[in-house]
Design an enzyme around this catalytic site. Structure first.
Site, short mmCIF file in Angstrom:
data_model
loop_
_atom_site.label_atom_id
_atom_site.label_comp_id
_atom_site.label_asym_id
_atom_site.label_seq_id
_atom_site.Cartn_x
_atom_site.Cartn_y
_atom_site.Cartn_z
N HIS A 1 13.64 94.30 -44.30
CA HIS A 1 13.83 94.80 -42.94
C HIS A 1 15.30 95.16 -42.72
O HIS A 1 15.63 96.25 -42.23
CB HIS A 1 13.37 93.73 -41.95
CG HIS A 1 13.66 94.02 -40.51
ND1 HIS A 1 12.66 94.16 -39.58
CD2 HIS A 1 14.82 94.19 -39.83
CE1 HIS A 1 13.20 94.41 -38.39
NE2 HIS A 1 14.52 94.41 -38.53
N GLU A 2 16.20 94.23 -43.07
CA GLU A 2 17.63 94.46 -42.85
C GLU A 2 18.19 95.53 -43.79
O GLU A 2 19.00 96.36 -43.40
CB GLU A 2 18.41 93.16 -42.99
CG GLU A 2 18.06 92.10 -41.95
CD GLU A 2 18.20 92.56 -40.51
OE1 GLU A 2 19.07 93.42 -40.22
OE2 GLU A 2 17.44 92.08 -39.66
N HIS B 1 17.54 98.92 -42.52
CA HIS B 1 18.55 99.35 -41.54
C HIS B 1 19.76 99.93 -42.26
O HIS B 1 20.32 100.96 -41.84
CB HIS B 1 19.00 98.18 -40.67
CG HIS B 1 18.02 97.77 -39.62
ND1 HIS B 1 17.58 98.61 -38.63
CD2 HIS B 1 17.41 96.58 -39.41
CE1 HIS B 1 16.73 97.97 -37.84
NE2 HIS B 1 16.61 96.72 -38.30
#
Length: 192
Positions: A95-96, A99
């Site tokens: 998820h990170e 980004h």
């Protein structure tokens, strides 16, 4: 299309034993490097290795940042990582890193994509094969509780705000009540 395993099988079996904070940080760094590598291959990009910091606290599991220079960094909540190791490694780290991928590519075009917008969702689905879930569901009751020491009023009720929100309202931000849509007015700072 790349079909790689999400996480090395030895990492997954290793997660069910007790580890020191140093071992957990090493495992997380290995997962970050694997996710970065996967994105580099999938998108044929030169995403730099992120600087990883384990100082994040509170309810946030992770934060990704891309500087104008192109340098990338990740802040990870070590407490939430330790308490939710397997899920964190499988979902939160990709998820990170997603980004980082989106923001690193967008900075070249001087764009600012929405944090969980269509670009990020595509990276989660296409590159990592994961559902693009915006927030984690980790138990965070032990995370610090932010005091709400600033009393505000609107036309319908009282509002207790944090110091961060109070500073935003008093300097550059106009807060409206979600119910009656009238501006919040400062009343008093409550005792700590």
């Amino acid at each position: 299309m790349i079909h790689a395993t999400r996480i090395d099988a030895t990492l997954l079996t290793d997660m069910h034993t007790t580890h020191s904070p140093e071992q957990i940080m090493q495992m997380a760094e290995a997962a970050v490097r694997a996710a970065e590598h996967r994105a580099r291959l999938f998108y044929a990009i030169r995403l730099p290795e992120a600087v990883i910091d384990f100082s994040l606290r509170g309810r946030c599991a992770g934060q990704a940042k891309v500087e104008r220079s192109g340098e990338t960094s990740l802040r990870i909540n070590l407490k939430l990582l330790t308490e939710n190791l397997e899920d964190f490694m499988e979902k939160t780290i990709p998820h990170e890193v997603a980004h980082l991928v989106v923001n690193w590519q967008a900075r070249k075009k001087r764009q600012r994509p929405r944090p969980h917008g269509s670009e990020w969702r595509r990276v989660m689905q296409d590159c990592y094969g994961l559902q693009p879930v915006r927030c984690h569901a980790y138990q965070t009751t032990s995370a610090r509780i932010v005091p709400r020491n600033f009393l505000y009023r609107c036309d319908c009720r009282e509002h207790h705000l944090t110091s961060i929100m109070h500073n935003r309202v008093s300097h550059r931000y106009k807060a409206l009540c979600k119910s009656c849509k009238t501006p919040l007015k400062f009343v008093i700072q409550l005792a700590r």
